[in-house]
Design a protein around this motif. Sequence first.
Motif, PDB file in Angstrom:
ATOM      1  N   TRP A 266       0.870  -1.186   0.000  1.00  0.00           N
ATOM      2  CA  TRP A 266       0.000   0.000   0.000  1.00  0.00           C
ATOM      3  C   TRP A 266       0.900   1.227   0.000  1.00  0.00           C
ATOM      4  O   TRP A 266       1.598   1.515   0.961  1.00  0.00           O
ATOM      5  CB  TRP A 266      -0.904  -0.011   1.232  1.00  0.00           C
ATOM      6  CG  TRP A 266      -1.782   1.205   1.369  1.00  0.00           C
ATOM      7  CD1 TRP A 266      -1.603   2.235   2.248  1.00  0.00           C
ATOM      8  CD2 TRP A 266      -2.956   1.525   0.620  1.00  0.00           C
ATOM      9  NE1 TRP A 266      -2.597   3.168   2.096  1.00  0.00           N
ATOM     10  CE2 TRP A 266      -3.456   2.766   1.097  1.00  0.00           C
ATOM     11  CE3 TRP A 266      -3.644   0.894  -0.415  1.00  0.00           C
ATOM     12  CZ2 TRP A 266      -4.598   3.373   0.585  1.00  0.00           C
ATOM     13  CZ3 TRP A 266      -4.784   1.499  -0.930  1.00  0.00           C
ATOM     14  CH2 TRP A 266      -5.252   2.716  -0.438  1.00  0.00           C
ATOM     15  N   ASP A 268       1.950   5.214  -2.298  1.00  0.00           N
ATOM     16  CA  ASP A 268       1.641   6.135  -3.385  1.00  0.00           C
ATOM     17  C   ASP A 268       2.463   5.761  -4.605  1.00  0.00           C
ATOM     18  O   ASP A 268       3.343   4.904  -4.545  1.00  0.00           O
ATOM     19  CB  ASP A 268       1.891   7.589  -2.964  1.00  0.00           C
ATOM     20  CG  ASP A 268       3.352   7.863  -2.650  1.00  0.00           C
ATOM     21  OD1 ASP A 268       4.221   7.443  -3.428  1.00  0.00           O
ATOM     22  OD2 ASP A 268       3.624   8.496  -1.621  1.00  0.00           O
ATOM     23  N   ASP A 270       4.210   8.008  -6.619  1.00  0.00           N
ATOM     24  CA  ASP A 270       5.009   9.140  -7.096  1.00  0.00           C
ATOM     25  C   ASP A 270       6.204   8.694  -7.924  1.00  0.00           C
ATOM     26  O   ASP A 270       6.631   9.389  -8.841  1.00  0.00           O
ATOM     27  CB  ASP A 270       5.501   9.968  -5.905  1.00  0.00           C
ATOM     28  CG  ASP A 270       4.373  10.815  -5.306  1.00  0.00           C
ATOM     29  OD1 ASP A 270       3.334  10.933  -5.975  1.00  0.00           O
ATOM     30  OD2 ASP A 270       4.537  11.324  -4.195  1.00  0.00           O
ATOM     31  N   ASP A 275       0.461  10.414  -9.776  1.00  0.00           N
ATOM     32  CA  ASP A 275      -0.749  11.120  -9.355  1.00  0.00           C
ATOM     33  C   ASP A 275      -0.760  11.376  -7.852  1.00  0.00           C
ATOM     34  O   ASP A 275      -1.626  12.077  -7.332  1.00  0.00           O
ATOM     35  CB  ASP A 275      -2.008  10.365  -9.780  1.00  0.00           C
ATOM     36  CG  ASP A 275      -2.177   9.014  -9.081  1.00  0.00           C
ATOM     37  OD1 ASP A 275      -1.470   8.754  -8.096  1.00  0.00           O
ATOM     38  OD2 ASP A 275      -3.029   8.227  -9.528  1.00  0.00           O
ATOM     39  N   GLY A 276       0.194  10.797  -7.135  1.00  0.00           N
ATOM     40  CA  GLY A 276       0.341  11.078  -5.722  1.00  0.00           C
ATOM     41  C   GLY A 276      -0.601  10.344  -4.806  1.00  0.00           C
ATOM     42  O   GLY A 276      -0.543  10.505  -3.590  1.00  0.00           O
ATOM     43  N   ASP A 277      -1.495   9.525  -5.363  1.00  0.00           N
ATOM     44  CA  ASP A 277      -2.458   8.804  -4.539  1.00  0.00           C
ATOM     45  C   ASP A 277      -1.885   7.479  -4.072  1.00  0.00           C
ATOM     46  O   ASP A 277      -1.001   6.898  -4.710  1.00  0.00           O
ATOM     47  CB  ASP A 277      -3.745   8.539  -5.324  1.00  0.00           C
ATOM     48  CG  ASP A 277      -4.485   9.827  -5.661  1.00  0.00           C
ATOM     49  OD1 ASP A 277      -4.334  10.794  -4.889  1.00  0.00           O
ATOM     50  OD2 ASP A 277      -5.196   9.853  -6.678  1.00  0.00           O
ATOM     51  N   ASP A 278      -2.411   6.993  -2.960  1.00  0.00           N
ATOM     52  CA  ASP A 278      -2.043   5.666  -2.487  1.00  0.00           C
ATOM     53  C   ASP A 278      -2.831   4.610  -3.241  1.00  0.00           C
ATOM     54  O   ASP A 278      -4.023   4.788  -3.539  1.00  0.00           O
ATOM     55  CB  ASP A 278      -2.319   5.527  -0.987  1.00  0.00           C
ATOM     56  CG  ASP A 278      -1.303   6.280  -0.145  1.00  0.00           C
ATOM     57  OD1 ASP A 278      -0.174   6.460  -0.624  1.00  0.00           O
ATOM     58  OD2 ASP A 278      -1.641   6.679   0.975  1.00  0.00           O
ATOM     59  N   HIS A 279      -2.177   3.493  -3.530  1.00  0.00           N
ATOM     60  CA  HIS A 279      -2.814   2.386  -4.248  1.00  0.00           C
ATOM     61  C   HIS A 279      -2.299   1.071  -3.676  1.00  0.00           C
ATOM     62  O   HIS A 279      -1.280   1.021  -2.993  1.00  0.00           O
ATOM     63  CB  HIS A 279      -2.476   2.424  -5.745  1.00  0.00           C
ATOM     64  CG  HIS A 279      -2.873   3.691  -6.433  1.00  0.00           C
ATOM     65  ND1 HIS A 279      -4.173   3.994  -6.746  1.00  0.00           N
ATOM     66  CD2 HIS A 279      -2.124   4.737  -6.870  1.00  0.00           C
ATOM     67  CE1 HIS A 279      -4.219   5.171  -7.344  1.00  0.00           C
ATOM     68  NE2 HIS A 279      -2.990   5.647  -7.428  1.00  0.00           N
ATOM     69  N   GLU A 359     -11.608  -0.202  -1.717  1.00  0.00           N
ATOM     70  CA  GLU A 359     -10.245  -0.299  -2.252  1.00  0.00           C
ATOM     71  C   GLU A 359      -9.220  -0.635  -1.174  1.00  0.00           C
ATOM     72  O   GLU A 359      -8.350  -1.478  -1.367  1.00  0.00           O
ATOM     73  CB  GLU A 359      -9.861   1.020  -2.926  1.00  0.00           C
ATOM     74  CG  GLU A 359      -8.431   1.036  -3.446  1.00  0.00           C
ATOM     75  CD  GLU A 359      -7.978   2.424  -3.857  1.00  0.00           C
ATOM     76  OE1 GLU A 359      -6.958   2.507  -4.546  1.00  0.00           O
ATOM     77  OE2 GLU A 359      -8.633   3.396  -3.471  1.00  0.00           O
ATOM     78  N   GLU A 360      -9.294   0.021  -0.022  1.00  0.00           N
ATOM     79  CA  GLU A 360      -8.257  -0.142   0.985  1.00  0.00           C
ATOM     80  C   GLU A 360      -8.282  -1.510   1.651  1.00  0.00           C
ATOM     81  O   GLU A 360      -7.249  -2.047   2.019  1.00  0.00           O
ATOM     82  CB  GLU A 360      -8.379   0.954   2.051  1.00  0.00           C
ATOM     83  CG  GLU A 360      -8.044   2.338   1.520  1.00  0.00           C
ATOM     84  CD  GLU A 360      -7.913   3.352   2.637  1.00  0.00           C
ATOM     85  OE1 GLU A 360      -7.547   2.943   3.752  1.00  0.00           O
ATOM     86  OE2 GLU A 360      -8.177   4.532   2.401  1.00  0.00           O
TER      87      GLU A 360
END
Length: 473
Positions: A266, A268, A270, A275-279, A359-360
């Motif tokens: 889990w 980001d 970068d 896009d800077g989001d966590d995935h 998602e998380e």
Amino acid sequence: MRKQTKLAVGLSAAALLAIGATMTSFAARGWTVEGDQWYYYDNNGDYVTDKWKSYNGNYFYLGSDGYMLTNELIEDGNNYYYVDANGAMVKNAWIPVPADDSEEQDVDYRWYYFGSNGKAYKASYKKTINGKKYGFDEEGKMLFGFVDDSNYDILNESDDAILSANRYYGTNDDGALYTGWLLYTDALDATGYDDQYYWFWFNSSGVKFVATEKSDVKKINGKKYTFDQYGVMLHDWKVATLGDEATAAYFSNEDDGSLQKSRWIWDDDDDLVGDGDDHWWYVNKNGYRTLDQVKKINGKYYAFDGNGIMQWGLVWLDKDSAKAEGAKVVDQKDPQDVRESEIYASTDTGYLYFFSNDEEKDGSMKTGANIKIELWDDTYTFGFDKNKGVAYDGVKNNKLYRNGILQTVDDNKYDISWDGQYLLSSNGTVMKPSKSRTYKDANDEYWGVAMSGKVIGPCVDAKTVKAQLDDAE
């Protein structure tokens, strides 16, 4: 560093005084004391200068003024020696010598080690003393801190010495050659370094590992790590040379840095997408990202796009390669788009799937005929094949679906489907053909389904429906 100093007793002043009368009886030849200094006369009765003279197995040095030196570093030819308080040459011992005006390091003294022949070790990276390895410059001074491998220079830390240094020798108080992991807690001024601390690794010879064109990965104690060209351990997502191919892999965080395998990450993006989001990502047994596929993990199926990001929600998958071609259909989509857009339609090129909206916590493929999914205007019931996960499209178990959405007529009780092919009840059930049965909706209008499947209605009364059912036959 606690250096053990073992000094030979040498020719003490008391011992020389005891034999002073004897010396003077040799016509001023040999050792003699004058005031508080010892001298040595040659056969011509002259002072011996800039030479060593022995006595009782020890060596003593007569300086340029002729008197015996004590507690002093002596440069004799290309070598350095040290004489103790008795004037005897020091052997097999560490000696701290006060720094002079030419000293470039900010220290009060420098350490020397004098071997069995009295000579100071010099110009060496690996002299073993009491089981530890030490380095010495060309003047015999013990190396410490970060050292340039090409000329025995101690580097200035303010100039990011750790980046250009090849070896590390600890502090001036403990200058043993460093091996293994080194934690560096000072800032690095060079561009691109913004961590709070950094890790470096030195092999058993004390040489720092740095990335080369051949490989930037090093296996240490059974784990793999990646480094840059200056030896800084990298972490998070990095494109590292692993085996015969280069791909992005996850190297944990700045506290660990080891290549992660067969696990969820889990983080980001970068370093990858930006896009800077966590995935969620999943790295396989070799540490590579799972890319552009549906993968079974611990008994569940998950979808990953071309960047390795786990997809969630409604996802369009390519039929032949099961690739996550498009981004997820997010929950703010118009249900009309889901029903009618060709992008999301179940076609010969691909199908619609559902991979959980949580998602998380999850993200796995969901199947079944009663999946609740929130779209733009409401929560809808979807159906997905229990075996393949494909969204139902058409009549399944006597219910009508369009791209997975159960087609209902809400409060109208009965109504024709959007394509005019079916008569539906309020819960989406497809009404079966009948020669005589009629269906009254909430508007007091009547419907029927001919044996041919043709939908009759709406009509003002049941009699009219029945007549049309007969005609349809």
